[in-house]
Design a protein around this motif. Structure first.
Motif, mmCIF file in Angstrom:
data_model
loop_
_atom_site.group_PDB
_atom_site.id
_atom_site.type_symbol
_atom_site.label_atom_id
_atom_site.label_comp_id
_atom_site.label_asym_id
_atom_site.label_seq_id
_atom_site.Cartn_x
_atom_site.Cartn_y
_atom_site.Cartn_z
ATOM 1 N N THR A 149 19.537 20.048 34.864
ATOM 2 C CA THR A 149 18.309 19.281 35.103
ATOM 3 C C THR A 149 17.789 19.512 36.520
ATOM 4 O O THR A 149 16.598 19.771 36.730
ATOM 5 C CB THR A 149 18.573 17.778 34.894
ATOM 6 N N GLY A 150 18.696 19.436 37.493
ATOM 7 C CA GLY A 150 18.294 19.583 38.883
ATOM 8 C C GLY A 150 17.707 20.944 39.198
ATOM 9 O O GLY A 150 16.674 21.047 39.874
ATOM 10 N N VAL A 151 18.332 22.024 38.709
ATOM 11 C CA VAL A 151 17.842 23.361 39.059
ATOM 12 C C VAL A 151 16.497 23.653 38.401
ATOM 13 O O VAL A 151 15.627 24.298 39.005
ATOM 14 C CB VAL A 151 18.878 24.454 38.698
ATOM 15 N N PHE A 152 16.304 23.175 37.181
ATOM 16 C CA PHE A 152 15.014 23.407 36.528
ATOM 17 C C PHE A 152 13.907 22.599 37.194
ATOM 18 O O PHE A 152 12.772 23.077 37.335
ATOM 19 C CB PHE A 152 15.099 23.100 35.031
ATOM 20 N N VAL A 153 14.206 21.370 37.608
ATOM 21 C CA VAL A 153 13.207 20.564 38.327
ATOM 22 C C VAL A 153 12.877 21.222 39.672
ATOM 23 O O VAL A 153 11.702 21.335 40.053
ATOM 24 C CB VAL A 153 13.722 19.127 38.542
ATOM 25 N N PHE A 167 20.248 16.384 46.798
ATOM 26 C CA PHE A 167 20.545 17.605 47.550
ATOM 27 C C PHE A 167 19.969 18.830 46.844
ATOM 28 O O PHE A 167 19.359 19.701 47.473
ATOM 29 C CB PHE A 167 22.057 17.790 47.719
ATOM 30 N N LEU A 168 20.184 18.892 45.541
ATOM 31 C CA LEU A 168 19.785 20.063 44.768
ATOM 32 C C LEU A 168 18.275 20.250 44.793
ATOM 33 O O LEU A 168 17.772 21.360 45.031
ATOM 34 C CB LEU A 168 20.274 19.904 43.321
ATOM 35 N N VAL A 169 17.534 19.180 44.557
ATOM 36 C CA VAL A 169 16.075 19.277 44.484
ATOM 37 C C VAL A 169 15.454 19.286 45.872
ATOM 38 O O VAL A 169 14.611 20.142 46.191
ATOM 39 C CB VAL A 169 15.505 18.114 43.636
ATOM 40 N N ALA A 170 15.856 18.355 46.737
ATOM 41 C CA ALA A 170 15.197 18.204 48.040
ATOM 42 C C ALA A 170 15.369 19.449 48.914
ATOM 43 O O ALA A 170 14.393 19.946 49.503
ATOM 44 C CB ALA A 170 15.740 16.977 48.757
ATOM 45 N N PHE A 171 16.590 19.982 49.003
ATOM 46 C CA PHE A 171 16.790 21.150 49.856
ATOM 47 C C PHE A 171 16.079 22.379 49.294
ATOM 48 O O PHE A 171 15.605 23.229 50.057
ATOM 49 C CB PHE A 171 18.285 21.429 50.035
ATOM 50 N N GLY A 172 15.997 22.472 47.972
ATOM 51 C CA GLY A 172 15.236 23.565 47.374
ATOM 52 C C GLY A 172 13.764 23.478 47.717
ATOM 53 O O GLY A 172 13.119 24.487 48.049
#
Length: 269
Positions: free
Chosen positions: A134-138, A40-45
């Motif tokens: 990890t998710g937000v930086f990626v 969710f964190l990476v894909a929606f971003g």
């Protein structure tokens, strides 16, 4: 004549932490829900960044939602979805033991009770924090590349970007602890998840129905709004500063942990 004696097993904080760590990773739901949170964190971003880049490239006027977008705000779009996954897993960490009856075995092994709550909070909070950071930086690393040639372009060297990313990761870690506290306080998976969703999504919407003067006084101090202030790049008169937002959100977390600790110490499992 000699007799064999079994050495007494001494309960220590480190052993309780190890036990909670083992229990956390032995659950299939841990892997699934953490995975969903990261997706969710990476894909929606990335979807948000791709939509913005496509809108800019088309030459058409930008939607109102994209008018003031930055690479940071686009990359963190998935935070609202990831918080639900991480918060739900936090509820399951504690309330799940009550629903299966395993909590009785846990408290038999740790008669003082409260170290169980502190250990669950510390272990899962650390895991949620690591997953969030990890998710937000990626998401930012990839999303900023997508919008590099647009007005929303930003890099880690821009003022406030690293602070905002770390703030978003910390917010998600504290959401995990909030879920643990709700699960221990309510002792119900369904109840804990319902309250979590209400606090993060429903109540902020209901506050918008109040008179404007009341909204300005109440809205910034809601858990979700205070948490969002922790990673917002800019602030206005109606929002808290990152430090104030952190302190307010910590206050909500401590309040719920205190209620959970009181119930754990005073009532039967």
């Amino acid at each position: 004549m000699s007799t064999l004696t079994t050495p007494a097993y001494r309960v220590t904080g480190l052993r309780v932490l190890r036990s909670e760590w083992t229990k956390l990773w032995s659950l299939r739901s841990t892997w699934i829900t953490l995975g969903l949170g990261l997706v969710f964190l990476v894909a929606f971003g990335l979807i948000s960044a791709a939509r913005y880049e496509s809108s800019v490239g088309s030459g058409q006027p930008l939607d109102e939602d994209f008018a003031n977008a930055t690479a940071l705000s686009l990359s963190l779009f998935g935070t609202n979805f990831a918080q639900l996954a991480l918060g739900v897993l936090g509820v399951l960490v504690t309330a799940g033991e009550y629903s299966t009856g395993m909590i009785r075995s846990t408290l038999t092994g740790v008669p003082r009770r409260l170290p169980v709550l502190w250990s669950k909070s510390a272990v899962y909070g650390a895991v949620a924090l690591l997953a969030g950071v990890t998710g937000v930086f990626v998401a930012f690393a990839i999303g900023s590349g997508i919008v590099a040639a647009t007005p929303a372009a930003m890099t880690l060297s821009h003022a406030g970007v690293v602070r905002s990313l770390l703030g978003a990761g910390l917010y998600l870690g504290l959401i995990g602890v909030l879920g643990v506290a709700l699960g221990a306080l309510l002792r119900s998976v369904a109840g804990g998840i319902s309250v979590l969703v209400a606090v993060l999504m429903l109540i902020p919407g209901l506050i918008s129905l109040l008179p404007a003067s009341w909204q300005d006084d109440i809205s910034p101090y809601l858990p979700s709004n205070a948490g969002q202030s922790m990673f917002a790049l800019t602030h206005d008169a109606t929002s808290l500063s990152p430090t104030a937002g952190l302190l307010v959100f910590l206050g909500w977390t401590v309040l719920l942990l205190g209620g959970a600790a009181y119930r754990l110490a005073r009532s039967d499992a």
